[in-house]
Design a protein around this motif. Structure first.
Motif, short mmCIF file in Angstrom:
data_model
loop_
_atom_site.label_atom_id
_atom_site.label_comp_id
_atom_site.label_asym_id
_atom_site.label_seq_id
_atom_site.Cartn_x
_atom_site.Cartn_y
_atom_site.Cartn_z
N GLY A 94 0.78 -1.23 0.00
CA GLY A 94 0.00 0.00 0.00
C GLY A 94 0.81 1.27 0.00
N CYS A 95 2.14 1.17 -0.14
CA CYS A 95 2.96 2.38 0.00
C CYS A 95 2.91 3.31 -1.20
N LEU A 96 2.46 2.83 -2.35
CA LEU A 96 2.40 3.69 -3.54
C LEU A 96 1.08 4.45 -3.53
N ASN A 97 1.05 5.49 -2.69
CA ASN A 97 -0.16 6.27 -2.53
C ASN A 97 0.16 7.75 -2.60
N LEU A 98 -0.88 8.55 -2.77
CA LEU A 98 -0.72 10.00 -2.80
C LEU A 98 -1.88 10.67 -2.08
N ASN A 99 -1.77 11.98 -1.91
CA ASN A 99 -2.74 12.76 -1.15
C ASN A 99 -3.10 14.00 -1.94
N VAL A 100 -4.37 14.40 -1.86
CA VAL A 100 -4.86 15.55 -2.63
C VAL A 100 -5.62 16.49 -1.71
N TRP A 101 -5.29 17.78 -1.79
CA TRP A 101 -6.06 18.83 -1.12
C TRP A 101 -6.58 19.77 -2.19
N THR A 102 -7.86 20.10 -2.12
CA THR A 102 -8.45 20.96 -3.13
C THR A 102 -9.51 21.86 -2.48
N PRO A 103 -9.66 23.10 -2.95
CA PRO A 103 -10.75 23.93 -2.43
C PRO A 103 -12.10 23.26 -2.64
N VAL A 104 -12.94 23.30 -1.63
CA VAL A 104 -14.26 22.69 -1.76
C VAL A 104 -15.01 23.27 -2.96
#
Length: 455
Positions: A94-104
């Motif tokens: 499961g280490c090949l992951n990413l994270n996303v932050w975006t304005p609602v």
């Protein structure tokens, strides 16, 4: 892909090619939706260990994306004494992951697409994680009204072992390219614009950003580049040196030499902890005075690194893409360099190559923006000054996640003003603006970030 998002109360949901993702609204910096631990490639375990990344299989229903995924397998960072220690959170599965932050607001139907920053962590290709709270992207997303992505990639021997006889080279670079392709294909679901992607990073992540922007296989997906404290001379290991490092690791693991029948299967069966221990011992054996290079790094001629990065930039591989590049003023104190050698060592390992890249861009008529980060902790009993990584809490505004870090020290109102100034300049660049005067062949403007420059 256009935005496919919806927000149910405090629960944002988007649809990406593999299925639906359920995130959470982070209200600390405004209305920002966070989606964490998103798999961009299949787990590199079993038959996929030491293999190029493969697509992650689709899932049914809504996948929880509220918690960061595991980091790639790694030992303690050699910079713990400067940055602070982390509690191990790695898992090969499961280490090949990413994270996303975006304005609602970007998730609403018909919303205009936002520019995107894809940011890769440093750690000498040996440690780090895009999921750590050090690199929480909520504040940048809110400040720039943009989408922020942080990504993991394989580290140490699992990411950078060089065994061409087995078809193994630069797996970490292949992971980074896979993450960038995932963003290019899927970021529209989060309200991001795939035609306005800035690739950035710090230290090894800065090297990686420049590599992705100059490699013909990925360059078309990158419109802007952010490079913080890149040590560009360690990106492009000689294949002969890389092969010797691989042989050294195999000896430590009591495995047969490269090309031996069944070697790959035996490597895939070695427990991850044993690989980490072997890599740590190899690092001790190969350490050289004055060098910060890890035993394994991107190999020149391998995937993602067809030629030396400086040569590629000099010959026009960044043409048409604006660049924001900089260093801290005392980078090498993090590596135990002090006294009269400090300035020369910092210039040799970090400053000279960053300046050369800026000059090459300027000579070809490109827009390069250069900075020096000079904020020093006060008091500074260890004499760190503005050391390697000192700019990170100021970019992300994550001071509270660096408790007792010697590189940070006490934080006051002037520091918070500097953080706002630094982050505002970076987000202005990502969103297409001009953060300060451009670096030109006959006017080499360098912007200083320190407490006196905060406003």
């Amino acid at each position: 892909m256009t935005s496919s998002g919806e927000v149910r109360g405090n629960t944002p949901v988007v649809t990406v090619p593999a299925g639906r993702l359920r995130g959470v609204v982070d209200g600390a910096h405004g209305a920002v939706a966070a989606f964490r631990g998103i798999p961009y490639a299949a787990s590199p375990v079993g038959a996929l260990r030491f293999a190029a990344p493969r697509p992650y299989p689709a899932w049914d229903g809504e996948r929880d994306a509220t918690v960061a995924g595991p980091s790639a397998p790694q030992g303690p960072s050699r910079l713990e004494a400067v940055m602070g220690a982390r509690i191990p959170d790695w898992d090969e599965d499961g280490c090949l992951n990413l994270n996303v932050w975006t304005p609602v607001s970007a998730l609403a139907g018909g919303a205009r697409p936002r520019p995107v920053l894809v940011w890769f962590h440093g750690g000498a290709y040996t440690s780090g994680s895009g999921g750590w709270d050090w690199y929480d992207g909520a504040r940048l997303a809110a400040l720039g009204d943009m989408v922020v992505v942080t990504a993991n990639y394989r580290l140490g021997a699992l990411g950078w072992l060089y065994l061409p006889e087995e078809g193994i080279d630069n797996l970490g670079a292949r992971d980074q390219a896979a993450a960038l392709r995932w963003v290019h294909e899927a970021i529209g679901a989060f309200g991001g614009d795939p035609a306005r992607i800035t690739v950035g990073g710090q230290s090894a992540g800065a090297n990686s950003a420049v590599a992705l922007a100059t490699d013909p296989a990925t360059a078309a997906m990158v419109q802007r580049v952010l490079a913080q404290s890149g040590a560009f001379r360690i990106a492009g290991q000689d294949p002969g040196e890389a092969a010797e490092a691989a042989r050294g690791l195999l000896r430590l693991l009591e495995l047969p030499s490269p090309g031996s029948l069944g070697l790959l299967e035996r490597l895939r069966a070695v427990p991850a902890k044993e690989l980490l221990d072997g890599y740590a011992e190899l690092a001790v054996q190969t350490a050289r005075p004055g060098s910060i290079a890890p035993p394994m790094a991107p190999v020149l001629g391998g995937a993602g690194y067809p030629r030396p990065l400086l040569d590629a930039v000099r010959d026009g591989a960044l043409d048409g893409r604006p660049l924001l590049i900089g260093t801290t003023t005392e980078e090498m104190t993090a590596f135990q360099v002090r006294g009269p050698e400090l300035a020369a060592a910092t210039a040799r390992m970090f400053g000279a190559d960053s300046d050369a890249i800026a000059r090459y861009c300027a000579a070809r008529g490109g827009d390069a923006y250069v900075y020096r980060f000079g904020r020093r902790p006060d008091p500074d009993p260890e004499g760190l000054g503005a050391t390697h990584c000192a700019d990170l809490p100021f970019l992300f505004g994550t001071f509270d996640t660096f408790p007792d870090a010697p590189m940070l020290g006490a934080v006051d109102a002037a520091d918070r003003a500097l953080s706002r100034s630094f982050a505002a300049a970076v987000t202005a660049f990502v969103t297409g603006g001009t953060p300060w005067p451009v670096f030109e062949a006959d006017r080499r403007y360098v912007h200083d970030f320190d407490r006196s420059s905060a406003g």
